[in-house]
Design a protein around this motif. Sequence first.
Motif, PDB file in Angstrom:
ATOM      1  N   MET A   5       0.842  -1.201   0.000  1.00 37.95           N
ATOM      2  CA  MET A   5       0.000   0.000   0.000  1.00 37.95           C
ATOM      3  C   MET A   5       0.873   1.245   0.000  1.00 37.95           C
ATOM      4  SD  MET A   5      -3.042  -1.030   2.660  1.00 37.95           S
ATOM      5  CE  MET A   5      -3.860   0.533   2.385  1.00 37.95           C
ATOM      6  N   TYR A   6       0.297   2.354  -0.454  1.00 35.30           N
ATOM      7  CA  TYR A   6       1.039   3.595  -0.612  1.00 35.30           C
ATOM      8  C   TYR A   6       0.293   4.715   0.099  1.00 35.30           C
ATOM      9  CZ  TYR A   6       2.807   7.810  -2.915  1.00 35.30           C
ATOM     10  OH  TYR A   6       3.325   9.059  -3.177  1.00 35.30           O
ATOM     11  N   SER A   7       1.053   5.630   0.711  1.00 34.27           N
ATOM     12  CA  SER A   7       0.441   6.817   1.323  1.00 34.27           C
ATOM     13  C   SER A   7       1.431   7.967   1.245  1.00 34.27           C
ATOM     14  CB  SER A   7       0.076   6.546   2.787  1.00 34.27           C
ATOM     15  OG  SER A   7       1.243   6.452   3.584  1.00 34.27           O
ATOM     16  N   VAL A   8       0.908   9.178   1.436  1.00 36.43           N
ATOM     17  CA  VAL A   8       1.772  10.352   1.449  1.00 36.43           C
ATOM     18  C   VAL A   8       1.203  11.363   2.439  1.00 36.43           C
ATOM     19  CG1 VAL A   8       0.549  11.408  -0.501  1.00 36.43           C
ATOM     20  CG2 VAL A   8       2.864  12.158   0.064  1.00 36.43           C
ATOM     21  N   VAL A   9       2.081  11.963   3.248  1.00 39.61           N
ATOM     22  CA  VAL A   9       1.711  13.056   4.149  1.00 39.61           C
ATOM     23  C   VAL A   9       2.695  14.192   3.914  1.00 39.61           C
ATOM     24  CG1 VAL A   9       0.793  11.445   5.872  1.00 39.61           C
ATOM     25  CG2 VAL A   9       3.142  12.261   6.084  1.00 39.61           C
ATOM     26  N   THR A  10       2.390  15.348   4.452  1.00 35.89           N
ATOM     27  CA  THR A  10       3.229  16.529   4.225  1.00 35.89           C
ATOM     28  C   THR A  10       3.755  17.066   5.545  1.00 35.89           C
ATOM     29  OG1 THR A  10       1.846  17.114   2.324  1.00 35.89           O
ATOM     30  CG2 THR A  10       3.354  18.794   3.126  1.00 35.89           C
ATOM     31  N   THR A  11       5.036  17.436   5.541  1.00 32.79           N
ATOM     32  CA  THR A  11       5.664  18.094   6.679  1.00 32.79           C
ATOM     33  C   THR A  11       6.444  19.292   6.133  1.00 32.79           C
ATOM     34  OG1 THR A  11       7.090  17.790   8.616  1.00 32.79           O
ATOM     35  CG2 THR A  11       7.712  16.610   6.604  1.00 32.79           C
ATOM     36  N   ALA A  12       7.363  19.831   6.898  1.00 34.92           N
ATOM     37  CA  ALA A  12       8.093  21.022   6.455  1.00 34.92           C
ATOM     38  C   ALA A  12       9.528  20.980   6.961  1.00 34.92           C
ATOM     39  CB  ALA A  12       7.402  22.292   6.941  1.00 34.92           C
ATOM     40  N   ILE A  13      10.412  21.599   6.184  1.00 34.09           N
ATOM     41  CA  ILE A  13      11.793  21.806   6.596  1.00 34.09           C
ATOM     42  C   ILE A  13      12.094  23.283   6.442  1.00 34.09           C
ATOM     43  CG2 ILE A  13      12.772  21.410   4.295  1.00 34.09           C
ATOM     44  CD1 ILE A  13      15.132  20.031   5.683  1.00 34.09           C
ATOM     45  N   HIS A  14      13.057  23.786   7.198  1.00 33.50           N
ATOM     46  CA  HIS A  14      13.327  25.214   7.224  1.00 33.50           C
ATOM     47  C   HIS A  14      14.629  25.558   6.515  1.00 33.50           C
ATOM     48  CE1 HIS A  14      10.503  24.574  10.509  1.00 33.50           C
ATOM     49  NE2 HIS A  14      10.081  25.789  10.241  1.00 33.50           N
ATOM     50  N   ARG A  15      14.573  26.623   5.743  1.00 34.39           N
ATOM     51  CA  ARG A  15      15.755  27.230   5.148  1.00 34.39           C
ATOM     52  C   ARG A  15      15.713  28.703   5.516  1.00 34.39           C
ATOM     53  NH1 ARG A  15      17.468  23.181   5.340  1.00 34.39           N
ATOM     54  NH2 ARG A  15      18.344  21.781   3.779  1.00 34.39           N
ATOM     55  N   GLY A  16      16.518  29.072   6.524  1.00 36.49           N
ATOM     56  CA  GLY A  16      16.383  30.399   7.092  1.00 36.49           C
ATOM     57  C   GLY A  16      15.059  30.482   7.822  1.00 36.49           C
ATOM     58  N   ILE A  32       4.429   0.126   1.406  1.00 36.62           N
ATOM     59  CA  ILE A  32       4.540  -1.144   2.128  1.00 36.62           C
ATOM     60  C   ILE A  32       4.182  -2.260   1.153  1.00 36.62           C
ATOM     61  CG2 ILE A  32       3.700  -2.517   4.064  1.00 36.62           C
ATOM     62  CD1 ILE A  32       3.102   0.038   5.538  1.00 36.62           C
ATOM     63  N   SER A  33       5.118  -3.174   0.963  1.00 35.34           N
ATOM     64  CA  SER A  33       4.913  -4.244  -0.017  1.00 35.34           C
ATOM     65  C   SER A  33       5.419  -5.565   0.545  1.00 35.34           C
ATOM     66  CB  SER A  33       5.639  -3.912  -1.323  1.00 35.34           C
ATOM     67  OG  SER A  33       7.029  -3.721  -1.093  1.00 35.34           O
ATOM     68  N   GLU A  34       5.063  -6.630  -0.154  1.00 32.62           N
ATOM     69  CA  GLU A  34       5.558  -7.946   0.239  1.00 32.62           C
ATOM     70  C   GLU A  34       7.039  -8.043  -0.100  1.00 32.62           C
ATOM     71  OE1 GLU A  34       3.772  -9.951   1.925  1.00 32.62           O
ATOM     72  OE2 GLU A  34       1.884  -8.851   1.687  1.00 32.62           O
ATOM     73  N   GLY A  35       7.734  -8.880   0.608  1.00 36.31           N
ATOM     74  CA  GLY A  35       9.156  -9.068   0.360  1.00 36.31           C
ATOM     75  C   GLY A  35       9.905  -9.221   1.656  1.00 36.31           C
ATOM     76  N   LEU A  36      11.225  -9.220   1.545  1.00 36.18           N
ATOM     77  CA  LEU A  36      12.062  -9.365   2.723  1.00 36.18           C
ATOM     78  C   LEU A  36      11.793  -8.202   3.682  1.00 36.18           C
ATOM     79  CD1 LEU A  36      14.330 -11.202   3.875  1.00 36.18           C
ATOM     80  CD2 LEU A  36      15.959  -9.542   2.923  1.00 36.18           C
ATOM     81  N   PRO A  37      11.437  -8.484   4.953  1.00 35.58           N
ATOM     82  CA  PRO A  37      11.137  -7.387   5.887  1.00 35.58           C
ATOM     83  C   PRO A  37      12.298  -6.401   6.000  1.00 35.58           C
ATOM     84  CG  PRO A  37      10.460  -9.480   6.818  1.00 35.58           C
ATOM     85  CD  PRO A  37      11.257  -9.800   5.576  1.00 35.58           C
ATOM     86  N   GLY A  38      11.968  -5.120   6.011  1.00 36.01           N
ATOM     87  CA  GLY A  38      12.977  -4.072   6.135  1.00 36.01           C
ATOM     88  C   GLY A  38      12.311  -2.713   6.248  1.00 36.01           C
ATOM     89  N   PHE A  39      13.095  -1.738   6.653  1.00 38.92           N
ATOM     90  CA  PHE A  39      12.579  -0.383   6.840  1.00 38.92           C
ATOM     91  C   PHE A  39      13.647   0.562   6.292  1.00 38.92           C
ATOM     92  CE2 PHE A  39       9.561   2.045   9.811  1.00 38.92           C
ATOM     93  CZ  PHE A  39       9.759   3.243   9.159  1.00 38.92           C
ATOM     94  N   GLU A  40      13.455   1.020   5.062  1.00 39.62           N
ATOM     95  CA  GLU A  40      14.440   1.871   4.404  1.00 39.62           C
ATOM     96  C   GLU A  40      13.911   3.293   4.286  1.00 39.62           C
ATOM     97  OE1 GLU A  40      17.497   1.100   3.553  1.00 39.62           O
ATOM     98  OE2 GLU A  40      17.257  -0.968   4.247  1.00 39.62           O
ATOM     99  N   VAL A  87       4.846  -2.323  13.730  1.00 41.54           N
ATOM    100  CA  VAL A  87       5.069  -2.198  12.293  1.00 41.54           C
ATOM    101  C   VAL A  87       4.988  -3.584  11.664  1.00 41.54           C
ATOM    102  CG1 VAL A  87       6.758  -1.573  10.531  1.00 41.54           C
ATOM    103  CG2 VAL A  87       6.489  -0.135  12.573  1.00 41.54           C
ATOM    104  N   PRO A  88       4.247  -3.757  10.572  1.00 41.37           N
ATOM    105  CA  PRO A  88       4.125  -5.079   9.954  1.00 41.37           C
ATOM    106  C   PRO A  88       5.466  -5.595   9.430  1.00 41.37           C
ATOM    107  CG  PRO A  88       3.184  -3.394   8.521  1.00 41.37           C
ATOM    108  CD  PRO A  88       3.466  -2.735   9.838  1.00 41.37           C
ATOM    109  N   ALA A  89       5.623  -6.902   9.442  1.00 45.86           N
ATOM    110  CA  ALA A  89       6.876  -7.518   8.980  1.00 45.86           C
ATOM    111  C   ALA A  89       6.867  -7.570   7.464  1.00 45.86           C
ATOM    112  CB  ALA A  89       7.021  -8.906   9.585  1.00 45.86           C
ATOM    113  N   LYS A  90       6.952  -6.422   6.832  1.00 50.23           N
ATOM    114  CA  LYS A  90       6.976  -6.315   5.378  1.00 50.23           C
ATOM    115  C   LYS A  90       8.074  -5.337   4.965  1.00 50.23           C
ATOM    116  CE  LYS A  90       2.057  -7.354   4.772  1.00 50.23           C
ATOM    117  NZ  LYS A  90       0.777  -6.924   4.150  1.00 50.23           N
TER     118      LYS A  90
END
Length: 512
Positions: free
Chosen positions: A1-12, A24-32, A59-62
């Motif tokens: 599954m796919y999702s997107v949220v928005t945050t902010a970073i500061h420059r000055g 999040i997809s099937e495959g070897l579990p990992g968090f990159e 967190v799911p093992a995916k």
Amino acid sequence: MYSVVTTAIHRGLLAIPVRVEADISEGLPGFEMVGFLSSEVKEARERVRTALKNSGYPVPAKRITINLTPANIRKSGTAFDLPVAASVLAATGIIDVELMSRYLILGEVSLNGDLLPVGGVLSASIMARERGYEGIIVPEDNAREAAIIGDIRVISIKDMADFIGQAEFGFPDEYIEEVTEDIWKTRYQVDFSEIHGQKLLRRACEISVSGMHNLLMIGPPGSGKTMAARRIPTILPELTREEKIELSEIYSAGRLLDDEWIIKNERPFRCPHHTSTPIAIAGGGIYPRPGEISLAHNGVLFLDELPEFSPRTLEVLREPLEEKQIHLSRMGGNITYPADFILVASMNPCPCGYYPDRNRCSCSPIAIQRYVNRISQALLDRIDLCVETHEISYDDMQKKGGVESSADIRRRVEHVHAIQRERYRDRPYRFNSQIPGGDMDEFCALDVECRDYMKDKFEEYSLSARTYNQIIKIARTIADMEDSQSILRMHLEEAFAFRSPNKKYWRAAHAI
């Protein structure tokens, strides 16, 4: 599954939106995590994983991939923890993806799921309002800061369980109600009425703030230099709401806002120690923060014991004194901070402090010259007023009443500022000290008597063009203080008197 949220970073002071994508997809579990990240942002995966587990949402093992875009901007800080957690929760279907897209999200997460405050929330809240977000989600300790500007929903989050619980019901409709009119009140703890004697020093301070001229005080220890400098902000006009918010943004970016009074209502007074580094004065660092010159924006930067500062530190001041902002080039990109301040400096006339009183001063001429020459002529040329202070007499100390308060002086200063606003209403500058050379003839015209006087002084003291113009600008301010449309000879004489103390100490051919 796919999702997107928005945050902010500061420059000055600029908040830049950052999309946090989660897949999040099937495959070897990992968090990159990818997207040009600093080490503390990469560590968010472990904080988020543990916080969700301890909050009852493991967190799911995916295979989980987090991408922060735009990828060409380096991401730093801990405010990405909550957005990363929200994107994972949305991708797993625990919270609604569409709901998350309507909010800007910031916050640091502890291992037990608590939400910790972050810096720069005020700028992010302003950006969220300007870009039409429905609201901003922040830690509980940042909620009042985010609510300062109004007109935007502020969702206060205590911990991860609270976040998920509120998200299930679409977040509450009410605003944060803690920000009241009382928070905008200006409060100073000092007043000019506490200064007795020193008539010349008080006059120099009033001229300085009336035209926003830089000021140097020279005198023995205990003659009231620091005391006067600390009271200069109290005679400046009160900040407008827009200026208060801008100043608060600077302090928010530096994590310096007070927990109780979250708005900077008072004109700042910054007094860095003479051991301060150039980076401390200018700002920057590995993770850029505003320096002392930006923290003094719209206020006073006071350099006590000016010759004790390192030459490299003092040279940092030259650009912001001219441009009223500071440009920093760092690995993460170019950053600009505002730096429009009055420079007020003080110094002893010699290493022991008592020259020219030879009954008390034992310094040799060479030692005195070496001491004052620590200050470059380039910096001296950017200081408009120079005033000598003297030790206060016993009679002056014992006088009661009859001393003007800061409010009395401030009313006169506000009148002079109003004159300048009207005069320069079509110009990009606001004060007499900022008049460019091309406009001097229009706004600082001299009659024949005044031109003859300045010609004599120019030749007698071998004035530089910069010093010549400074004297005329100071005279323009003095004329405004006297409600005079024209600059008169007596205004030039007083302006020149506030440059003449230099001739006792600096013998450079192009300065007084």
